[in-house]
Design a protein around this motif. Structure first.
Motif, mmCIF file in Angstrom:
data_model
loop_
_atom_site.group_PDB
_atom_site.id
_atom_site.type_symbol
_atom_site.label_atom_id
_atom_site.label_comp_id
_atom_site.label_asym_id
_atom_site.label_seq_id
_atom_site.Cartn_x
_atom_site.Cartn_y
_atom_site.Cartn_z
ATOM 1 N N ASP A 35 0.809 -1.206 0.000
ATOM 2 C CA ASP A 35 0.000 0.000 0.000
ATOM 3 C C ASP A 35 0.845 1.260 0.000
ATOM 4 O O ASP A 35 0.368 2.327 -0.364
ATOM 5 C CB ASP A 35 -0.930 0.012 1.220
ATOM 6 C CG ASP A 35 -1.956 -1.103 1.189
ATOM 7 O OD1 ASP A 35 -2.426 -1.486 2.262
ATOM 8 O OD2 ASP A 35 -2.272 -1.590 0.097
ATOM 9 N N THR A 36 2.083 1.179 0.491
ATOM 10 C CA THR A 36 2.938 2.358 0.575
ATOM 11 C C THR A 36 3.958 2.425 -0.549
ATOM 12 O O THR A 36 4.623 3.451 -0.698
ATOM 13 C CB THR A 36 3.680 2.404 1.925
ATOM 14 O OG1 THR A 36 4.570 1.286 2.018
ATOM 15 C CG2 THR A 36 2.693 2.372 3.084
ATOM 16 N N LEU A 39 4.766 5.698 -2.757
ATOM 17 C CA LEU A 39 4.239 6.926 -2.163
ATOM 18 C C LEU A 39 5.266 8.056 -2.162
ATOM 19 O O LEU A 39 4.907 9.236 -2.230
ATOM 20 C CB LEU A 39 3.788 6.673 -0.727
ATOM 21 C CG LEU A 39 2.450 5.977 -0.498
ATOM 22 C CD1 LEU A 39 2.206 5.798 0.995
ATOM 23 C CD2 LEU A 39 1.305 6.761 -1.129
ATOM 24 N N ALA A 69 8.888 2.786 0.162
ATOM 25 C CA ALA A 69 7.912 3.723 -0.402
ATOM 26 C C ALA A 69 8.475 4.499 -1.593
ATOM 27 O O ALA A 69 7.771 5.350 -2.152
ATOM 28 C CB ALA A 69 7.446 4.697 0.673
ATOM 29 N N TYR A 272 5.593 15.949 1.995
ATOM 30 C CA TYR A 272 5.212 14.538 2.059
ATOM 31 C C TYR A 272 4.508 14.162 3.374
ATOM 32 O O TYR A 272 4.482 12.989 3.742
ATOM 33 C CB TYR A 272 6.455 13.659 1.904
ATOM 34 C CG TYR A 272 7.214 13.868 0.622
ATOM 35 C CD1 TYR A 272 6.699 13.424 -0.599
ATOM 36 C CD2 TYR A 272 8.437 14.537 0.629
ATOM 37 C CE1 TYR A 272 7.402 13.617 -1.782
ATOM 38 C CE2 TYR A 272 9.150 14.736 -0.549
ATOM 39 C CZ TYR A 272 8.616 14.277 -1.758
ATOM 40 O OH TYR A 272 9.313 14.484 -2.923
ATOM 41 N N GLU A 275 1.862 11.334 3.252
ATOM 42 C CA GLU A 275 2.484 10.049 2.919
ATOM 43 C C GLU A 275 3.278 9.501 4.100
ATOM 44 O O GLU A 275 3.233 8.291 4.393
ATOM 45 C CB GLU A 275 3.400 10.212 1.699
ATOM 46 C CG GLU A 275 2.668 10.502 0.399
ATOM 47 C CD GLU A 275 2.334 11.973 0.210
ATOM 48 O OE1 GLU A 275 1.822 12.326 -0.859
ATOM 49 O OE2 GLU A 275 2.590 12.779 1.145
ATOM 50 N N GLU A 278 0.930 8.039 6.602
ATOM 51 C CA GLU A 278 0.408 6.752 6.143
ATOM 52 C C GLU A 278 1.428 5.640 6.324
ATOM 53 O O GLU A 278 1.074 4.497 6.653
ATOM 54 C CB GLU A 278 0.009 6.863 4.670
ATOM 55 C CG GLU A 278 -0.640 5.598 4.117
ATOM 56 C CD GLU A 278 -1.154 5.779 2.695
ATOM 57 O OE1 GLU A 278 -1.437 4.753 2.028
ATOM 58 O OE2 GLU A 278 -1.286 6.940 2.245
ATOM 59 N N ILE A 279 2.694 5.947 6.143
ATOM 60 C CA ILE A 279 3.753 4.941 6.277
ATOM 61 C C ILE A 279 4.026 4.617 7.734
ATOM 62 O O ILE A 279 4.117 3.440 8.122
ATOM 63 C CB ILE A 279 5.048 5.445 5.597
ATOM 64 C CG1 ILE A 279 4.857 5.542 4.087
ATOM 65 C CG2 ILE A 279 6.228 4.528 5.934
ATOM 66 C CD1 ILE A 279 5.922 6.369 3.387
#
Length: 320
Positions: A35-36, A39, A69, A272, A275, A278-279
């Motif tokens: 998912d990452t 990114l 990522a 970022y 992102e 999210e990571i």
């Protein structure tokens, strides 16, 4: 602008802290590295860390997660002690490292009263560092790596069976020769270390009884009772259980919470931030006390490479 950034992150933070308080999914996690991926394509980020085992693991976790990522990562892991790593971040020599909220509160901001609630302690540090230094604290890890004093379990009877830090007052008064302590250099001088602890508990180790050693040697010295019966330890360090050390309870609640967060410079976060959240938020939620202690034991006791340990953990939890 700072206020908007803080408020925008609050919803995600509450969710992340809620997960972390429950220890994540079975203490580990499921991050979904796929998912990452991508990114951070095009990003260039310099990763640092402090100079002890836990920090080397966390630094490599950051490095590998960012590379997964798509970021181009410059490795400055093992930057130095707290002051060196902090200065490198403030000066933009590195873009990120993991810092402990208690360290910021006591050492950076010169506060004297720790906050007992882990979310509140994090939030006041996050908000203040953003306002004063344009530094961005992501959600904190679940584990707490605070200071403690410990001694070899087999020596309990000889030392009067102390259970709390308050119990040391009796030993220092009645048998000062047995009140020997090994510490590392930072703890010997920090406000959230030995001087502050002694002031809070109302006693003082005889000056000739305090020996300053490298961190790793403190553990073995306490385990062997030579040259000290007590040693300064970190509560998430795997050597505590491996060496059968008894940790004294901080019954006056002196030591602050030390939940670490990835901290980023404004330049990187401005571009970022979403992102990075999210990571790293799922990673922080998965780093429970049990998980971090086990990772530390692999490095400090089993002498595995921190980069290998970090990669294994990230892969096992599907973060990469």
């Amino acid at each position: 602008m700072h206020t908007r950034k803080v408020l925008a992150a609050s919803g995600a933070l509450i969710m992340t802290l809620g997960l972390a308080a429950c220890g994540g999914d079975d203490g580990g996690g499921g991050g979904g590295g796929g998912d990452t991926a991508g990114l951070l394509d095009g990003a260039s980020i310099t990763v640092g860390s402090k100079d002890f085992d836990e920090q080397l693991i966390l630094g490599n976790i950051s490095k590998l997660a960012l590379e997964n990522a798509g970021a181009d990562v410059t490795d400055q892991i093992n930057t130095g002690g707290t002051d060196v790593a902090r200065a490198a971040l403030v000066n933009g020599e590195i873009d990120t490292y993991w810092e402990y909220n208690g360290t910021a509160w006591i050492s950076f901001f010169q506060e004297t009263e720790p906050i007992a609630d882990r979310i509140e302690q994090y939030e006041v540090v996050r908000d203040r560092d953003l306002e004063e230094n344009d530094l961005h604290w992501l959600a904190p890890a679940d584990f707490n790596n605070t200071y403690a004093l410990a001694y070899q379990a087999d020596a309990a009877d000889d030392l009067g069976n102390p259970e709390t830090l308050s119990d040391l007052a009796t030993l220092i008064e009645e048998d000062p020769d047995a009140a020997t302590l090994c510490v590392e250099s930072e703890f010997s001088a920090r406000d959230d270390g030995l001087p502050g602890m002694e002031a809070t508990y109302g006693y003082q180790f005889p000056s000739d009884n305090v020996t300053v050693l490298d961190t790793a040697i403190v553990y073995s010295a306490a385990a062997e009772g030579d040259p000290c019966n007590f040693g300064e330890v970190f509560t998430s360090d795997g050597r505590v259980s491996a060496l059968d050390l008894v940790v004294l309870e901080d019954d006056e609640g002196f030591f602050p919470l030390y939940n670490p967060s990835p901290v980023f410079t404004d330049d990187v976060y401005a571009e970022y931030g979403d992102e990075l959240t999210e990571i790293f938020d799922p990673i922080s939620a998965a780093l429970t006390q049990e998980e971090m202690t086990a990772l530390n034991e692999r490095v400090s006791v089993d002498l595995e490479d921190p980069a290998d340990v970090a990669e294994d953990w990230l892969s096992e939890n599907d973060f990469i």
